[in-house]
Write an enzyme that holds these catalytic residues in place. Structure first.
Site, PDB file in Angstrom:
ATOM      1  CB  CYS A 164     -12.761  -0.031  57.067  1.00 56.98           C
ATOM      2  SG  CYS A 164     -11.550   0.412  58.333  1.00 56.98           S
ATOM      3  CG  ASP A 185      -4.361   5.557  59.080  1.00 54.26           C
ATOM      4  OD1 ASP A 185      -4.957   4.906  59.949  1.00 54.26           O
ATOM      5  OD2 ASP A 185      -4.352   5.204  57.882  1.00 54.26           O
ATOM      6  CB  ILE A 223      -1.559 -19.494  43.703  1.00 53.51           C
ATOM      7  CG1 ILE A 223      -1.994 -18.227  42.955  1.00 53.51           C
ATOM      8  CG2 ILE A 223      -1.755 -19.340  45.193  1.00 53.51           C
ATOM      9  CD1 ILE A 223      -3.487 -18.049  42.948  1.00 53.51           C
TER      10      ILE A 223
END
Length: 509
Positions: free
Chosen positions: A2, A108, A263
């Site tokens: 987050c 969690d 990449i």
């Protein structure tokens, strides 16, 4: 995973409805600046009370349906905003249940909350994972902010007239008065006072080569196994080097749906090696080749998003940005990478040249939070991708940090222990592939340096007061300032590599 933000007023301040609404609006502005750190449908989950406002942009990984934040206890007296993942947390959850705690989610986050309720700040020592958190305890009015053991997840704060502002990225604090500071790795700040709860033990281990190889391999497997305990598909950013190859191999042992992502520019050595291995092993593989045009176009966004002004970190972030964009474009929210191995396992040529490679290892590890780990966090979260770093697992790092340098550098071979741990698992062209720095392996080479030299829209002496003496360094500092960040304070140098006495850079407000 987050983005979090919080505003905590001084003790004794209890706002009325108007002040509380104003604080909530201020919090929303902070969360808006880091909207990219969560899912759109989970933007600004928040709670504003008489003294504290806490909020989260939640990237839903664990218990996606019910783990709304901030979370609180049954009496709604302790509130937690949390950015992170705990590994193997179900054992700790069971221990807490045996202590009488009840759980209403499978997240969690709730384990962290109950760990605090049971043991207070001492409970941080029980956590293995990557996290940053802000907790407001209304029972005694205390405020606790904490960061994981090595600084995988970021947390910054500013203080003004007794009010504390916390956020996952500096950009959320730019409009606040006061000095922007870093919550240091392995540290919690309680009521404004920092406390170290975690320190790496520098004492070298005494062990045979066979013992070292077996122990390292077991700890590495445990780290990866815990980090792929998810029902989501997993991507691994794969450069074709030993670090990411080890992560990819172990991830496939413990998860049924793993895809490699690579990449590079046309002619990239990394792409060639990665394609060969994935083809031989039948590994799903996504490959993208970059162009200089798209690289140049993204530089302003990198400066704003990554919050870097050092040229090497900024250049590495430019390439990482495209890797994680590719990860997200193919539907992945969760990735693993091989960052941190070179620092703790002496993987760079400069270790071979340094008079005290052990001292250099310690310095590099303790500054990962403002170099490679910051780069991984920002370049992945710009695309709302949670990226886990198995080499930084707490138990693996505690062990690897103490491995004698003679088992890291041997006979001109770097990362000897890691290579031996995977010698019977990976082909020799991966196990024995020499370390190739990202600019060379990806094909980037001097492209961005040349680009900086060709530009004439910045002052090449811009960075000299803080020890930046190259044109590319001045160019990226210029981009950093254009993004709205204040001029960094003086930077010092020690023994040929960058050094800041506090391990981070403060900013002039």
């Amino acid at each position: 995973m987050c983005g979090i933000a919080a505003i905590i007023a001084p003790p004794g301040i209890r706002s009325g409805p108007r002040e509380t609404r104003a604080r909530e609006q201020e919090l929303l502005g902070m969360l808006e600046s880091i909207r990219h750190r969560g899912d759109p449908e989970c933007f600004a989950e928040r709670r504003a009370g008489p003294r504290a406002a806490l909020g989260t942009n939640r990237l839903a990984i664990v218990d996606r349906a019910k783990a709304r934040q901030p979370q609180t206890d049954a009496r709604q007296q302790v509130w937690l905003a949390y950015n992170g993942e705990l590994y193997g947390f179900r054992d700790l959850r069971n221990e807490l249940m045996a202590c009488g705690h009840r759980f209403h989610t499978e997240s969690d986050t709730e384990v962290v909350l109950n760990t605090y309720l049971e043991w207070g700040a001492e409970g941080l020592k029980r956590l293995n994972g990557m996290f940053a958190l802000v907790l407001h305890d209304e029972r005694d009015g205390s405020v606790l902010a904490a960061r994981d053991h090595v600084g995988i997840k970021p947390l910054y704060y500013a203080e003004w007239n007794g009010t504390y502002y916390f956020a996952s990225e500096q950009k959320a604090l730019l409009k606040q008065p006061g000095l922007i500071r870093t919550v240091e790795p392995g540290t919690y700040i309680k009521n404004g006072v920092p406390h170290r709860y975690f320190r790496l033990d520098p004492r070298p281990l005494r062990q045979s080569d066979d013992e070292a190889v077996a122990t390292y391999r077991q700890l590495f497997d445990d780290a990866v196994r815990h980090q792929v305990e998810t029902d989501l598909p997993v991507a691994v950013t794969f450069s074709g080097g030993i670090d990411s190859a080890a992560v990819l191999h172990s991830a496939r042992r413990h998860h049924p749906d793993v895809t490699a992502v690579t990449i590079g520019f046309e002619g990239s050595a990394d792409v060639e090696v990665a394609e060969r291995y994935c083809a031989e092993e039948g590994i799903p593989h996504i490959v993208s080749r970059l162009t200089t045009g798209e690289l140049f176009d993204v530089i302003p966004r990198i400066a704003a998003g990554a919050e870097f002004f050092e040229a090497i970190d900024a250049m590495d972030t430019c390439v990482g940005y495209f890797a994680f964009r590719l990860v997200r474009e193919h539907g992945f929210k969760l990735a693993l990478c091989g960052e941190g191995s070179d620092e703790v396992m002496a993987g760079y040529d400069l270790f071979k040249e340094h008079p005290d490679p052990g001292d250099l290892m310690r310095y590099r590890v303790h500054n990962l939070h403002r170099t490679d780990l910051q780069r991984v966090d920002r370049s992945s979260m710009m695309h709302s991708v949670e990226t886990r770093v198995p080499f930084m697992d707490r138990h693996l790092l505690e062990y690897a940090y103490r491995v004698p340098m003679s088992q890291k550098l041997r006979g001109g071979t770097d990362k000897w222990l890691l290579r031996e741990a995977f010698r019977d698992r990976l082909p020799s062209y991966l196990v024995d592939r020499p370390k190739i720095r990202m600019p060379d392996g990806s094909g980037l080479k001097t492209t961005l340096v040349d680009h900086a030299l060709q530009r004439d829209d910045y002052d090449r002496a811009l960075g000299q007061p803080i020890g930046i003496d190259t044109p590319e360094g001045a160019f990226f500092l210029h981009q950093y300032l254009l993004a709205g960040y204040p001029m960094p304070r003086e930077r010092h140098k020690r023994a040929g590599y960058d050094y800041s006495p506090n391990g981070y850079f403060e900013f002039i407000s």
